[in-house]
Design a protein around this motif. Structure first.
Motif, PDB file in Angstrom:
ATOM      1  N   GLU A  58       0.761  -1.289  -0.129  1.00  0.00           N
ATOM      2  CA  GLU A  58      -0.076   0.058  -0.082  1.00  0.00           C
ATOM      3  C   GLU A  58       0.808   1.227  -0.046  1.00  0.00           C
ATOM      4  OE1 GLU A  58      -4.243   0.524   1.935  1.00  0.00           O
ATOM      5  OE2 GLU A  58      -3.091  -0.390   3.194  1.00  0.00           O
ATOM      6  N   GLY A  69      -2.738  -1.566  17.910  1.00  0.00           N
ATOM      7  CA  GLY A  69      -2.805  -0.968  19.035  1.00  0.00           C
ATOM      8  C   GLY A  69      -1.464  -0.384  19.669  1.00  0.00           C
ATOM      9  N   TRP A  83       1.940  -1.308  17.697  1.00  0.00           N
ATOM     10  CA  TRP A  83       1.987  -2.412  16.998  1.00  0.00           C
ATOM     11  C   TRP A  83       1.036  -2.585  15.904  1.00  0.00           C
ATOM     12  CZ3 TRP A  83      -1.844  -6.188  17.047  1.00  0.00           C
ATOM     13  CH2 TRP A  83      -2.835  -5.971  18.069  1.00  0.00           C
ATOM     14  N   LEU A  84       1.118  -3.246  14.674  1.00  0.00           N
ATOM     15  CA  LEU A  84       0.055  -3.529  13.631  1.00  0.00           C
ATOM     16  C   LEU A  84       0.412  -5.167  13.137  1.00  0.00           C
ATOM     17  CD1 LEU A  84      -1.836  -2.510  11.498  1.00  0.00           C
ATOM     18  CD2 LEU A  84       0.203  -1.985  10.132  1.00  0.00           C
ATOM     19  N   GLN A 104       6.550  -0.557  16.588  1.00  0.00           N
ATOM     20  CA  GLN A 104       7.518   0.794  16.711  1.00  0.00           C
ATOM     21  C   GLN A 104       7.723   1.000  18.196  1.00  0.00           C
ATOM     22  OE1 GLN A 104       7.115   4.108  13.795  1.00  0.00           O
ATOM     23  NE2 GLN A 104       6.527   5.364  15.809  1.00  0.00           N
ATOM     24  N   ALA A 148       0.780  12.519   4.237  1.00  0.00           N
ATOM     25  CA  ALA A 148       1.205  11.795   5.397  1.00  0.00           C
ATOM     26  C   ALA A 148       1.560  10.198   5.046  1.00  0.00           C
ATOM     27  CB  ALA A 148       0.161  11.787   6.379  1.00  0.00           C
ATOM     28  N   HIS A 149       2.628   9.688   5.782  1.00  0.00           N
ATOM     29  CA  HIS A 149       2.945   8.191   5.676  1.00  0.00           C
ATOM     30  C   HIS A 149       2.102   7.659   6.448  1.00  0.00           C
ATOM     31  CE1 HIS A 149       7.093   9.524   3.816  1.00  0.00           C
ATOM     32  NE2 HIS A 149       5.990   9.859   3.210  1.00  0.00           N
ATOM     33  N   ASN A 150       1.696   6.298   5.941  1.00  0.00           N
ATOM     34  CA  ASN A 150       1.158   5.290   6.674  1.00  0.00           C
ATOM     35  C   ASN A 150       1.900   4.803   7.929  1.00  0.00           C
ATOM     36  OD1 ASN A 150      -1.511   4.974   5.230  1.00  0.00           O
ATOM     37  ND2 ASN A 150      -0.237   3.531   3.589  1.00  0.00           N
ATOM     38  N   PHE A 151       1.155   4.202   8.886  1.00  0.00           N
ATOM     39  CA  PHE A 151       2.258   3.852  10.072  1.00  0.00           C
ATOM     40  C   PHE A 151       2.685   2.334   9.441  1.00  0.00           C
ATOM     41  CE2 PHE A 151       2.562   0.350  13.437  1.00  0.00           C
ATOM     42  CZ  PHE A 151       3.545   1.166  14.209  1.00  0.00           C
TER      43      PHE A 151
END
Lengths: 461, 301
Positions: free
Chosen positions: A204, A278, A286-287, A329, A458-461
Motif C-alpha cells: 500500500e 494498538g 504495533w500492527l 515501533q 502523510a505516511h501510513n504507519f
C-alpha cells in the motif's frame, strides 16, 4: 510598490471628490470658491496620504510578518458559527485551498554492482517485468507527481503519475488514480479506480517511503518488484473497538502482476484482508495483519527473448498469495522526531496451479523479510534487512532446464542502509547489499536521494 | 455449519458497529484541547488524547490505535492551522468515520476561531517549516482559550443537544473562573513586559505577544531545522548587545541547544510545559498558565 498604488488611488479619490463640485459649478466667483474648496481637499488628502505613508514605512521596518500590537488583547473570532471546511487543508493555505494538493517526488541514485544487473536472475523464481536491482551507475528513478483533494463532502480523489526515465525514453505510468468515499456509515470506506491494493504491508506504500533502495525479495518475485495496483474496487470497514480492527476486500480487473490477462470478463482478481493494531503505553505501537490475493493469469510471459539465457516462460493458471505482516515501533514518549526503532516483517506464501509453457505445474513457494530501522538521533537512521525465498523443488522433469529450477538454492539478501534527512522532505541514503539470491553472489552499493516539493502526503504507519 | 459461522461473524460486526452512546466521545489531537474538553464537558464526555505532552505535535505517527480512536469519536478537537497536517488528514480518511470529516460538525479546529500571528507573505521551504495559515501555536495565549472555549462549548451542545444546558452551565462557570485567572496572571506577569528573551523554536509567539516579551533571537536557523553549533555561535555573537534574560524551549523539544547557550551566557534556560502535562505541575489547563507565568518570574531571580 504599495506606495505607488496609494498615490494612484488618492489621485483617483481627489478627482472623484473634486469632480462633483466641478460639475455643478457655474462661472465667476463660484470658480474661486471651488478652487479654494479643491485646495482644502487637496491639503486634507495630502495630509492623510502622509500619515498613511508614515505607517507603511513603520510597517516595512518591522519583520515581514503579520504582527498585532501587544496591547490589543482578546481578539474576537471573525465568525462565531462553524467555520468553512478547511478542505484537506494542505500546504495550499489561502488562495489555492480549493485546488488539489500537488506534490512531486524526485528520486535519483548511483548504483555499483559486481555483477551485470541485466543478467540477474533468481533460480526457481522467474522474474516478471522490471523486477530486479535496477540499472547500474547514475540513474533517475521514478519521478512521481501526486495530486489529491476532496472532491466534495462525499468523495476524496488522488492520483499518482510516475515518470520513469530509462534508456528507451520516458515511460509514463499511472500508478494510482482513485476516488474514495468519506461519508459512508459504520466506518465503511470504498475505494474505486486504480490504486495500491491493501495487501501485506509494503504494497500500500509508495516505494519512495521504503526504508531500503529496492523492495525485498518476496516483493521482487511475488509482486513484480513494486506494487499490485490493479483497476477495481475495494471496501474496508474499521470496527468501533479500542483495538484497531480493519476488515475488507476487493475485486480487481486482474491485469497487473501477479494477475494477467484480465480474465473472468475483466474481474479476475480478489483480495481479502484483516488488520489489527494498538499501543502498549505511550512508547510502543504495533500492527499485524493477514491478507489474501486470488488471481488468474493467461499467457503471462517471464524473461525476455534477448536474454543471454533464453528462458522464456509462459504461465497460465491461478495464483493464490497468502501474506502475514507485522510492524512494531518503539519511540520514547512517542516522539518520533527524536528517536525510534521499527521492526517490520512480512511472510508470503504463493500457490500456483496451471501450466508453464503448456506443461502442468502445481507448486507452493514462499518468502519473507524482516527489517529493523533505528533513528538514533534527529535526522539519522540506520537499518538492516534480511530477505529469503523458499522455492518449490518438485517440478516436472521437462521444466528442469528452465529458470523454475531452483538448483537447490535458498535465495537471500543482507542489506544495510544508513540515511540522513534534513527534514521530512529530503532524504539521502547509502546502502550496501550482500546479494545471495543469484547463482553468483553480488555486492551492491547504492547512493540515493529521495526529495519532494509541494504537498507531502502523510505516511501510513 | 458455514452459514451459521457467517451469521455469527455478521452479528458480531453489527453489534460492534452499533454501540449505545454513553458519553460524548472526544478525540483530542493535543493535550491542551483534551484538557479544555474535560473542563467544558465534565461528566458528559469521554476524552482521548492523541498525543502525549512530550510529543512534538508536528510529528505524530498515524498509528492504528489512533485510527481506532477516531473511528469511535463523536468529535475530533484539534489545533488546526496545519499543525497536524502530517497525520490528521490520514487518520480521518482511514477511520471511515463520517461524523468527523472536514466540514462535519464533529470536526473542530481551534485555530479556525483565532486570528493567527506570523502569517507569511510568501511560502518557501528554504525558509523551513513555515505554516502558510500562520503560526499554529495558539495555546500560548489564554485569551485564545477563552475564544475557543466558547466555540467548543457551542459545538458540544450542537452534537449532543440533550445536554446543551449542562454544557452552557459548565462554560459559564469555566469562563468566570478563567477571566479572573487571566487578570491574576497578567498582574503577576507585569514585570515581564518588554523583557528581551531567546526562543528555541517559534513556539512562543502567542505567549510573548500576550505577556509583552521581546524575542531577540531564535535558536533554530529556520523553523523545524535543528541548530548546528556554528549557528548557535552566531546567535551567541548576535545577542551580546540585546542582553536577553531568558531562553525558552518547550518540554517536547530537545533542550540541548538552549542549554548550550545558557552555559555560555549565564542566561537561564527555561523548559516551559507548552501544553497540559508538559511538566508534572501543569496538570490542568489552569495550572498550565500558572506554571508558565511562575517559571518565567522565578527565573528572573
Amino acid at each position: 510598490m504599495p506606495r505607488t498604488l496609494l498615490k494612484v488611488f488618492s489621485v483617483f479619490i481627489i478627482f472623484l471628490f473634486a469632480g462633483v463640485p466641478l460639475a455643478l459649478a457655474d462661472e465667476g466667483d463660484e470658480l474661486s470658491e471651488i478652487k479654494a474648496e479643491m485646495q482644502r481637499l487637496r491639503e486634507m488628502y495630502e495630509e492623510a496620504i502622509e500619515r498613511l505613508e508614515d505607517r507603511i514605512e513603520d510597517l516595512e521596518a518591522r519583520p515581514a510578518v503579520n504582527q498585532v500590537s501587544q496591547t490589543e488583547t482578546p481578539r474576537q473570532p471573525e465568525e462565531e458559527q462553524a467555520p468553512v471546511s478547511t478542505v484537506s487543508a494542505g500546504i495550499a493555505g489561502k488562495s489555492n485551498a480549493f485546488n488539489p494538493l500537488i506534490g512531486i517526488v524526485f528520486n535519483g541514485r548511483y548504483a555499483n554492482f559486481k555483477q551485470d544487473p541485466d543478467l540477474y536472475k533468481i533460480p526457481g523464481f522467474p522474474l516478471f517485468g522490471e523486477a530486479g536491482p535496477g540499472p547500474e551507475g547514475f540513474s533517475l528513478g521514478e519521478t512521481e507527481l501526486n495530486f489529491s483533494a476532496n472532491i466534495n463532502d462525499l468523495f476524496y480523489a488522488s492520483t499518482t503519475i510516475a515518470l520513469d526515465a530509462s534508456a528507451e525514453g520516458v515511460e509514463v505510468e499511472l500508478e494510482e488514480a482513485f476516488i474514495q468515499t468519506l461519508r459512508l456509515p459504520l466506518g465503511l470506506t470504498l475505494k474505486a479506480g486504480r490504486f495500491f491494493a491493501a495487501l501485506g504491508y509494503l504494497n500500500e506504500n509508495h516505494t519512495h517511503t521504503d526504508n531500503f533502495a529496492i523492495r525485498p525479495l518476496p516483493y521482487q518475485v511475488f509482486l513484480g518488484g513494486e506494487n499490485y495496483n490493479d483497476d477495481g474496487i475495494q471496501v474496508a470497514m474499521v470496527l468501533p473497538t479500542t483495538t484497531y480492527i480493519q476488515l475488507g476486500g476487493g475485486i480487481f480487473r486482474g491485469d497487473d502482476f501477479p494477475a494477467g490477462g484480465a480474465l473472468n470478463d475483466g474481474a479476475g482478481a480478489f483480495t481479502g484482508f484483516a488488520r489489527f493494531g494498538g499501543d502498549f503505553g505511550v512508547s510502543n505501537s504495533w500492527l499485524a495483519g493477514g491478507s489474501y490475493l486470488y488471481a488468474k493469469a493467461d499467457g503471462q510471459m517471464f524473461g525476455a527473448p534477448d536474454d543471454v539465457f533464453p528462458d522464456l516462460l509462459s504461465f497460465s493458471g491461478k495464483i493464490e498469495l497468502f501474506i502475514a505482516h507485522f510492524k512494531y515501533q518503539w519511540s520514547p514518549q512517542g516522539n518520533i522526531k527524536r528517536r525510534y526503532f521499527t521492526l517490520i516483517g512480512e511472510f508470503m506464501l504463493r500457490k500456483r496451479d496451471g501450466t508453464y509453457n503448456g506443461i502442468a505445474y502445481n507448486g507452493t513457494d514462499s518468502g519473507f523479510y524482516i527489517e529493523g530501522m533505528y533513528k538514533f538521533t534527529p535526522g539519522w537512521r540506520a537499518g538492516y534487512r534480511y530477505s529469503q525465498l523458499n522455492p518449490e523443488n518438485s517440478i516436472a522433469a521437462s521444466l528442469l532446464p528452465t529458470n523454475l529450477n531452483s538448483l537447490g538454492m535458498t535465495p537471500r539478501t543482507h542489506e544495510f542502509a544508513i540515511d540522513w534527512a534534513r527534514n521530512e522532505f529530503s532524504l539521502v541514503r547509502l546502502q550496501f547489499t550482500r546479494d545471495l539470491s543469484s547463482l553468483v553472489p553480488d555486492t551492491r552499493i547504492f547512493l540515493q536521494f529521495i526529495m519532494s516539493i509541494g504537498a507531502h502526503g502523510a505516511h501510513n504507519f | 455449519m458455514r452459514m451459521r459461522f457467517l451469521v455469527l461473524i455478521f452479528g458480531f460486526v453489527l453489534a460492534a458497529a452499533l454501540p449505545a452512546r454513553a458519553a460524548l466521545d472526544i478525540f483530542a489531537c493535543e493535550p491542551e484541547w483534551g484538557a479544555l474538553s474535560r473542563e467544558l464537558g465534565g461528566a458528559k464526555v469521554k476524552v482521548r488524547d492523541a498525543t502525549s505532552p512530550l510529543q512534538d505535535p508536528h510529528f505524530v505517527t498515524a498509528r492504528p490505535s489512533l485510527i481506532a480512536a477516531v473511528r469511535k469519536a463523536d468529535i475530533v478537537v484539534c489545533n488546526g492551522a496545519d499543525l497536524e497536517i502530517g497525520w490528521l488528514p490520514l487518520l480521518l480518511r482511514k477511520s471511515g468515520n463520517r461524523d468527523v470529516q472536514p466540514g462535519a460538525k464533529g470536526n473542530f479546529l481551534a485555530a479556525d476561531f483565532i486570528n493567527k500571528l506570523e502569517i507569511p507573505t510568501s511560502v518557501d521551504r528554504a525558509l523551513g517549516d513555515i505554516h502558510p495559515q500562520g503560526n499554529p501555536h495558539i495555546v500560548g495565549n489564554p485569551h485564545n482559550i477563552s475564544i475557543v472555549a466558547q466555540a467548543l462549548s457551542q459545538r458540544f451542545a450542537e452534537i449532543d443537544p440533550e445536554n446543551s444546558a449542562y454544557y452552557q452551565a459548565r462554560y459559564q462557570a469555566f469562563n468566570d473562573h478563567w477571566q479572573s485567572a487571566i487578570v491574576k496572571w497578567e498582574t503577576a506577569a507585569a514585570p515581564l513586559r518588554g523583557l528581551p528573551i531567546v526562543v528555541q523554536h517559534k513556539t512562543w509567539v502567542y505567549l510573548t505577544d500576550w505577556l509583552g516579551l521581546k524575542v531577540v533571537a531564535t535558536l533554530e536557523p529556520r523553523p523545524g531545522i535543528p541548530p548546528t553549533t556554528s549557528h548557535l555561535q552566531k546567535v551567541l555573537n548576535e545577542i551580546r548587545d540585546s542582553k536577553p534574560r531568558l531562553i525558552l524551549n518547550a518540554a517536547y523539544e530537545n533542550s540541548k541547544p538552549s542549554r548550550w547557550l545558557a552555559e555560555r551566557t549565564g542566561v537561564p534556560a527555561v523548559t516551559l510545559p507548552y501544553t497540559v502535562g508538559g511538566t508534572k505541575e501543569a496538570d490542568d489547563i489552569f495550572q498550565l498558565y500558572e506554571v508558565m507565568v511562575n517559571m518565567l518570574l522565578e527565573n528572573l531571580e
